[in-house]
Design a protein around this motif. Structure first.
Motif, PDB file in Angstrom:
ATOM      1  N   TYR B  13       0.880  -1.168   0.000  1.00 58.82           N
ATOM      2  CA  TYR B  13       0.000   0.000   0.000  1.00 58.82           C
ATOM      3  C   TYR B  13       0.913   1.211   0.000  1.00 58.82           C
ATOM      4  CZ  TYR B  13      -3.983  -2.960   1.076  1.00 58.82           C
ATOM      5  OH  TYR B  13      -4.966  -3.900   1.014  1.00 58.82           O
ATOM      6  N   ALA B  18       2.183  -4.486   3.191  1.00 59.68           N
ATOM      7  CA  ALA B  18       1.345  -5.152   4.179  1.00 59.68           C
ATOM      8  C   ALA B  18       1.714  -6.628   4.229  1.00 59.68           C
ATOM      9  CB  ALA B  18      -0.130  -4.979   3.819  1.00 59.68           C
ATOM     10  N   PRO B  37       0.431 -11.215  15.287  1.00 56.08           N
ATOM     11  CA  PRO B  37      -0.214 -10.092  15.978  1.00 56.08           C
ATOM     12  C   PRO B  37      -1.040  -9.262  15.002  1.00 56.08           C
ATOM     13  CG  PRO B  37       2.112  -9.638  15.654  1.00 56.08           C
ATOM     14  CD  PRO B  37       1.891 -11.044  15.218  1.00 56.08           C
ATOM     15  N   SER B  38      -1.913  -8.427  15.549  1.00 54.31           N
ATOM     16  CA  SER B  38      -2.782  -7.594  14.729  1.00 54.31           C
ATOM     17  C   SER B  38      -1.948  -6.693  13.810  1.00 54.31           C
ATOM     18  CB  SER B  38      -3.645  -6.738  15.661  1.00 54.31           C
ATOM     19  OG  SER B  38      -4.501  -5.953  14.909  1.00 54.31           O
ATOM     20  N   GLY B  39      -2.355  -6.611  12.549  1.00 52.40           N
ATOM     21  CA  GLY B  39      -1.663  -5.736  11.608  1.00 52.40           C
ATOM     22  C   GLY B  39      -0.478  -6.380  10.904  1.00 52.40           C
ATOM     23  N   CYS B  40      -0.273  -7.683  11.092  1.00 56.02           N
ATOM     24  CA  CYS B  40       0.900  -8.316  10.496  1.00 56.02           C
ATOM     25  C   CYS B  40       0.626  -8.777   9.066  1.00 56.02           C
ATOM     26  CB  CYS B  40       1.377  -9.480  11.344  1.00 56.02           C
ATOM     27  SG  CYS B  40       0.284 -10.906  11.254  1.00 56.02           S
ATOM     28  N   GLY B  41      -0.589  -8.600   8.570  1.00 56.30           N
ATOM     29  CA  GLY B  41      -0.862  -8.911   7.173  1.00 56.30           C
ATOM     30  C   GLY B  41      -1.619 -10.208   6.939  1.00 56.30           C
ATOM     31  N   THR B  43      -4.979 -10.850   7.281  1.00 56.84           N
ATOM     32  CA  THR B  43      -6.205 -10.638   6.514  1.00 56.84           C
ATOM     33  C   THR B  43      -5.876 -10.330   5.066  1.00 56.84           C
ATOM     34  OG1 THR B  43      -7.404  -9.866   8.444  1.00 56.84           O
ATOM     35  CG2 THR B  43      -8.244  -9.176   6.317  1.00 56.84           C
ATOM     36  N   THR B  44      -4.854  -9.501   4.860  1.00 55.32           N
ATOM     37  CA  THR B  44      -4.473  -9.153   3.495  1.00 55.32           C
ATOM     38  C   THR B  44      -4.094 -10.398   2.714  1.00 55.32           C
ATOM     39  OG1 THR B  44      -3.661  -7.064   4.377  1.00 55.32           O
ATOM     40  CG2 THR B  44      -3.001  -7.623   2.149  1.00 55.32           C
TER      41      THR B  44
HETATM   42  N1  LIG Z   1      -6.716  -0.857   2.193  1.00 47.57           N
HETATM   43  C1  LIG Z   1      -5.592  -0.614   2.872  1.00 47.57           C
HETATM   44  N2  LIG Z   1      -4.887   0.510   2.642  1.00 47.57           N
HETATM   45  C2  LIG Z   1      -3.727   0.768   3.300  1.00 47.57           C
HETATM   46  N3  LIG Z   1      -3.201  -0.040   4.216  1.00 47.57           N
HETATM   47  C3  LIG Z   1      -3.837  -1.187   4.501  1.00 47.57           C
HETATM   48  C4  LIG Z   1      -5.073  -1.528   3.853  1.00 47.57           C
HETATM   49  N4  LIG Z   1      -5.474  -2.733   4.325  1.00 47.57           N
HETATM   50  C5  LIG Z   1      -4.549  -3.100   5.246  1.00 47.57           C
HETATM   51  N5  LIG Z   1      -3.571  -2.186   5.350  1.00 47.57           N
HETATM   52  C6  LIG Z   1      -2.390  -2.264   6.225  1.00 47.57           C
HETATM   53  O1  LIG Z   1      -1.772  -3.499   6.007  1.00 47.57           O
HETATM   54  C7  LIG Z   1      -1.322  -4.051   7.221  1.00 47.57           C
HETATM   55  C8  LIG Z   1      -1.849  -5.459   7.389  1.00 47.57           C
HETATM   56  O2  LIG Z   1      -3.234  -5.400   7.591  1.00 47.57           O
HETATM   57  P1  LIG Z   1      -4.091  -6.711   7.835  1.00 47.57           P
HETATM   58  O3  LIG Z   1      -3.800  -7.700   6.766  1.00 47.57           O
HETATM   59  O4  LIG Z   1      -5.500  -6.311   7.976  1.00 47.57           O
HETATM   60  O5  LIG Z   1      -3.542  -7.226   9.230  1.00 47.57           O
HETATM   61  P2  LIG Z   1      -4.115  -8.361  10.193  1.00 47.57           P
HETATM   62  O6  LIG Z   1      -5.285  -8.999   9.558  1.00 47.57           O
HETATM   63  O7  LIG Z   1      -2.970  -9.287  10.386  1.00 47.57           O
HETATM   64  O8  LIG Z   1      -4.465  -7.688  11.481  1.00 47.57           O
HETATM   65  C9  LIG Z   1      -1.750  -3.105   8.327  1.00 47.57           C
HETATM   66  O9  LIG Z   1      -0.648  -2.339   8.697  1.00 47.57           O
HETATM   67  C10 LIG Z   1      -2.811  -2.269   7.669  1.00 47.57           C
HETATM   68  O10 LIG Z   1      -2.775  -0.976   8.214  1.00 47.57           O
END
Ligand SMILES: Nc1ncnc2c1ncn2[C@@H]1O[C@H](COP(=O)(O)OP(=O)(O)O)[C@@H](O)[C@H]1O
Ligand SMILES: [Mg+2]
Lengths: 267, 351, 285
Positions: B13, B18, B37-41, B43-44
């Protein structure tokens, strides 16, 4: 609420006076409409429906009522279609000119209807479109669409996007997602917006008075013209009918959306 | 090559990545957890597999077919969203039936399959309810049924249990795993809860800052964490700093026995040991003495924090039915040298 | 999260609306603006020559200045009355228990949806020489008072029409107020009045302010009320425009007045946005 939060007697007296003030003219209209007399007097001994009957026998009022109904229904419907499309664009996409577009769509809320009226009169005069019900309706669309847009935008921003994603992963095309998931989920906003648009169009006077012609006079304009010339209880009867129509729409709105949310929670 | 493979999958991004260079092979029928941990990618990563997020780089193949750029509605994967994402205006049965309708499955077959799916998640009786009339656990099961009814080659679960209360979460762990075993669907689950990942998966993928740190079976992950971060993120770990001497680490004036392959005599080192591998003895009976600072009763176990000259040490003892030592008591700590490992202070903690 | 793949889709979606709004808002406004500079001649109508005369006339002729002065004065008076009635009423409403709160909120803001012609007509019946108000006056021995076709009538009806626009924003800011905050002030020893003044009032200022600006703007451009309750002689800006267009047929002059009304309105709206944003920054930052 705790005891501490109750209103005191002075507050309640004040409140009663305010509510009385707000409702007084409407109540008086509804009472006078039932008078059997020829003048604007409260019915004291008996009630009569003669003035209601008079309204329905008055061809101008009937024609104006039908005009208003037609204009309001069409304007509200088209406004909903435009607002849903524009709402999707504004809510779902980040693009250049988004803010300007948003301002354009909401601008009629900031421009006095008087100004919109004279501006449209000029345009219609140049186009030779002053007697046209279609152009009148177009003017109404512009005035009521912002109300719909606000409700649609609120509904869209409150929508759980993952439901749409879920539908996509289950094999739905974007059109099917829109039709079967998005629209049903924002339906309260759409219905509320339509009704609000309908009422606003149905009641609109200040702009319409500039752009209606004898053939396209709407009910509020007809009532205005009638009120400036003669005042008899028929005017009260028409007004009472309008109050009834509005009250019905209001109750409907309240059921669907919560009237306080529509009128108060504007975002 | 696995049934589902990720090859150098990356999502950026703007400047920030991510997900960076994630490569993974998933065997058919396997249950994999993405833990971190939360924010580690996590979900992405999951959403790239689902097709909801376009990868910046890398490849995804499913059963030998490249699906990297395939539209999400054509992939046919089953997804359970964290919020469940049930369609609020449809009944349970209509929700479950939606995917089949999209596949133009004939009416009669649809009804049977919806019934089967609802029976699988034990919701047959609630078919005509709306989502708002269901409890959290029931909604969760509707979401699972809706994802499974289309017979997806892969089931993707994004924190499926995180919206449930503790008790229900534990029950659903077993139930979800049971369903997956019965159906045999290849499953990838995202979670930040290590106990969930350990108890449910065949293999756990630990992620940190968009990268895969370790991929292992739960038991091996727990016993042999690849990094200090993993050792503390997965389960609890005591880490006592000291100096490596032959046969152990010198800390707090004692030689604490442990494994320490490849360390040089006199080098700074950290001893790592899990709380449940430590026993309590009378003072002087163990490798180091200490005083109980705090004691917590966890039901199935007792947890102690013991103050020693080498630092604070957490000790976990199974609940044997009698009340153990109290706060303030002096005790000895005992462990076998095989259950404690020494490593360099920062870098990789071997074994 | 808004999908970033913008492309042409948003423009396609917004295009029908954007075209309609451009054609029916922007273009007519520009046309009217241009029209306001055209020369008008009673005999031959609008000419192609341009002039600043209409604006000069409006800003110097005492007939127009009087009307503008009345418009501003009555709008300000209406705003003040709406604030003094609407704010306490919103507060009282917020302290009511259900279902009364919803019922009375509906009663207070519901009339917003009733056509303004109807409401003006209702007041003309109430305030006329034989209306209910004068009957009460006579019963009290005060004799008949001329109210209809005076500024009083206009203000009464304007307050009636505008009250919801004051109650709504104050109500909204009261909703955001934690009801326990006031109780907290009491427990700290503040009297009811002090708590109201020091704790509640500062939090509803934004609502009060936004309500005031909306009420002022709408009152200053109101048409039906002054037209129906002010009679032929008591004109306000909107009725003046109507006369210029419909009776005098001097469209350029009417257009100039309308443009002035618009400008005043926009200035108020922009000021409002500034104030709201500034306050939001202060309370958040
Ligand atoms: N649409 C987006 N635009 C910008 N940054 C994003 C977006 N989606 C996720 N991120 C960033 O990507 C990183 C990973 O997010 P995510 O995959 O949701 O983490 P998790 O599910 O492990 O908590 C985070 O730092 C988040 O802020
Ligand atoms: Mg996540």
């Amino acid at each position: 609420m705790s005891r501490m939060h109750r209103n005191g007697p002075i507050a309640l007296l004040f409140h009663t006076l305010v509510v009385g003030f707000v409702l007084a003219p409407l109540v008086v209209i509804c009472l006078v409409a039932f008078t059997p007399a020829n003048t604007l007097t409260l019915p004291t001994t008996q009630v009569s429906l003669r003035w209601f009957a008079a309204v329905f026998e008055h061809p101008d009022f009937v024609a104006s009522f039908l005009n208003s109904l037609w204009v309001a229904a069409i304007a509200a419907t088209i406004a909903v279609v435009l607002a849903v499309a524009a709402g999707l664009a504004l809510d779902r996409y980040d693009f250049r000119g988004r803010a300007a577009l948003n301002a354009l769509f909401l601008s009629p809320l900031m421009i006095p209807h008087l100004v919109l009226g004279v501006a449209l009169l000029r345009l219609f005069a140049l186009l030779g479109a002053t007697g046209s019900l279609v152009w009148l309706t177009a003017g109404h669309i512009v005035v009521v669409a912002p109300y719909v847009l606000r409700l649609v935008l609120a509904a869209l921003s409150g929508l759980d996007r993952s439901a749409e994603q879920a539908a996509v992963t289950l094999g739905a095309s974007s059109w099917i997602v829109f039709r079967r998931i998005t629209v049903p989920m924002i339906l309260p906003g759409i219905t509320g917006g339509w009704l609000l648009a309908f009422i606003n169009s149905f009641d609109e006077l200040t702009m319409s008075i500039f752009i209606t012609s004898p053939a396209t006079v709407t009910l509020p304009v007809r009532m205005y013209m009638y009120a400036t010339e003669s005042i008899d209880p028929m005017m009260a009867a028409v007004s009472a009918l309008m109050i009834a129509v509005t009250a019905a729409a209001m109750l409907l709105l309240d059921r669907i959306f919560g009237l306080d949310k529509i009128l108060v929670g504007q975002g | 090559m696995g049934f589902l493979t990720l090859d150098g999958l990356t999502k950026r991004y703007g400047e920030a990545a991510a997900v960076s260079d994630v490569s993974l092979g998933v065997a058919k029928g396997e249950f994999i957890s993405l833990l971190g941990p939360s924010g580690c990618g996590k979900t992405t990563t999951l959403q790239m597999i689902a097709g909801l997020v376009e990868p910046s780089a890398g490849r995804i193949t499913l059963d030998g077919r490249d699906i990297t750029h395939e539209k999400p509605d054509r992939r046919g994967l089953g997804i359970v969203f964290q919020s469940y994402a049930l369609f609020p205006h449809m009944t349970v049965a209509q929700n479950v039936s939606f995917g089949l309708e999209m596949r133009k499955v004939p009416r009669a077959e649809r009804d049977t399959r919806v019934k089967q799916a609802l029976a699988l998640v034990q919701l047959a009786a609630l078919a005509d309810r709306y989502p708002r009339q269901l409890s959290g656990g029931q909604r969760q099961r509707v979401a699972v049924a809706r994802a499974l009814v289309i017979d997806p080659p892969v089931l993707l679960l994004d924190e499926p249990l995180s919206n449930l209360d503790a008790k229900l979460r534990e029950e659903m762990q077993f139930e979800l795993r049971g369903i997956q075993r019965r159906v045999g669907t290849t499953t990838i689950m995202v979670t930040h809860d290590q106990s969930e990942a350990l108890s449910m998966s065949d293999r756990v993928v630990v992620m940190e800052q968009g990268r895969i740190m370790q991929v292992d079976a739960p038991y091996r992950l727990y016993e042999s964490p690849a990094t200090p971060f993993i050792s503390t993120f997965v389960g609890k770990m005591n880490r006592l700093p000291g100096v490596w001497r032959q046969g152990g680490i010198e800390a707090g004036g004692r030689l604490l026995p442990c494994d320490g392959a490849g360390l040089a005599e006199g080098a700074a080192a950290v001893l790592a040991i899990r709380p449940e591998k430590i026993g309590l003895t009378a003072p002087g009976g163990g490798v180091i003495d200490g005083c109980i600072k705090a004691r917590f009763f966890l039901g199935s176990a007792w947890f102690f924090t013991v103050e020693t000259s080498a630092g604070l040490v957490g000790v976990s003892l199974p609940n044997a039915g009698a009340e153990p030592a109290c706060e303030g008591e002096a005790v000895g700590l005992a462990w076998s040298s095989a259950s404690a490992k020494a490593g360099r202070p920062e870098g990789v903690l071997s074994a | 999260m808004s999908s970033a793949r913008a492309g042409t889709t948003p423009w396609l979606l917004a295009a029908p609306g954007a075209l309609l709004f451009t054609a029916l808002v922007l273009v007519p406004l520009v046309l009217t603006f241009v029209l306001s500079f055209h020369v008008y001649d009673t005999a031959s109508g609008v000419k192609d020559e341009t002039t600043l005369a209409h604006y000069a006339t409006i800003l110097t002729d005492s007939y127009f200045l009087n009307i503008f002065w009345r418009t501003l004065r009555l709008a300000a008076l209406t705003t003040m009355l709406c604030a003094t009635i609407g704010a306490p009423e919103a507060y009282i409403l917020s302290r009511m228990g259900e279902p009364w709160r919803s019922i009375f909120l509906l009663a207070i803001i519901g009339p917003l949806l009733v056509s303004v012609v109807v409401r003006a007509f209702g007041w003309s019946m109430l305030l006329g020489p034989t209306g209910l108000v004068n009957e009460v006056f006579r019963a009290l021995g005060l004799g008949t008072v001329k109210i209809l076709y005076t500024e009083t009538a206009i203000v009464i009806a304007l307050v009636h029409v505008m009250l919801p626009f004051m109650v709504i924003p104050v109500w909204t800011s009261l909703q955001k107020l934690d009801p326990m905050v006031e109780a907290a002030a009491w427990t700290l020893g503040a009297s009811r009045f002090t708590a109201l003044r020091r704790v509640v009032l500062p939090q509803v200022t934004t609502g009060l302010l936004s309500g005031s600006l909306v009420v002022f703007g709408l009152s200053a451009s109101a048409f039906a009320i002054p037209a129906l309750l002010g009679g032929r002689r008591l004109k306000m800006a909107a009725t003046l425009v109507y006369d210029e267009y419909m009776h005098e047929l001097n469209w350029p002059l009417g257009a100039a007045i309308a443009i002035l009304v618009l400008v005043i309105n926009l200035v108020i709206m922009l000021a409002y946005q500034r104030v709201v944003e500034a306050r939001a920054r202060r309370t958040l930052g």
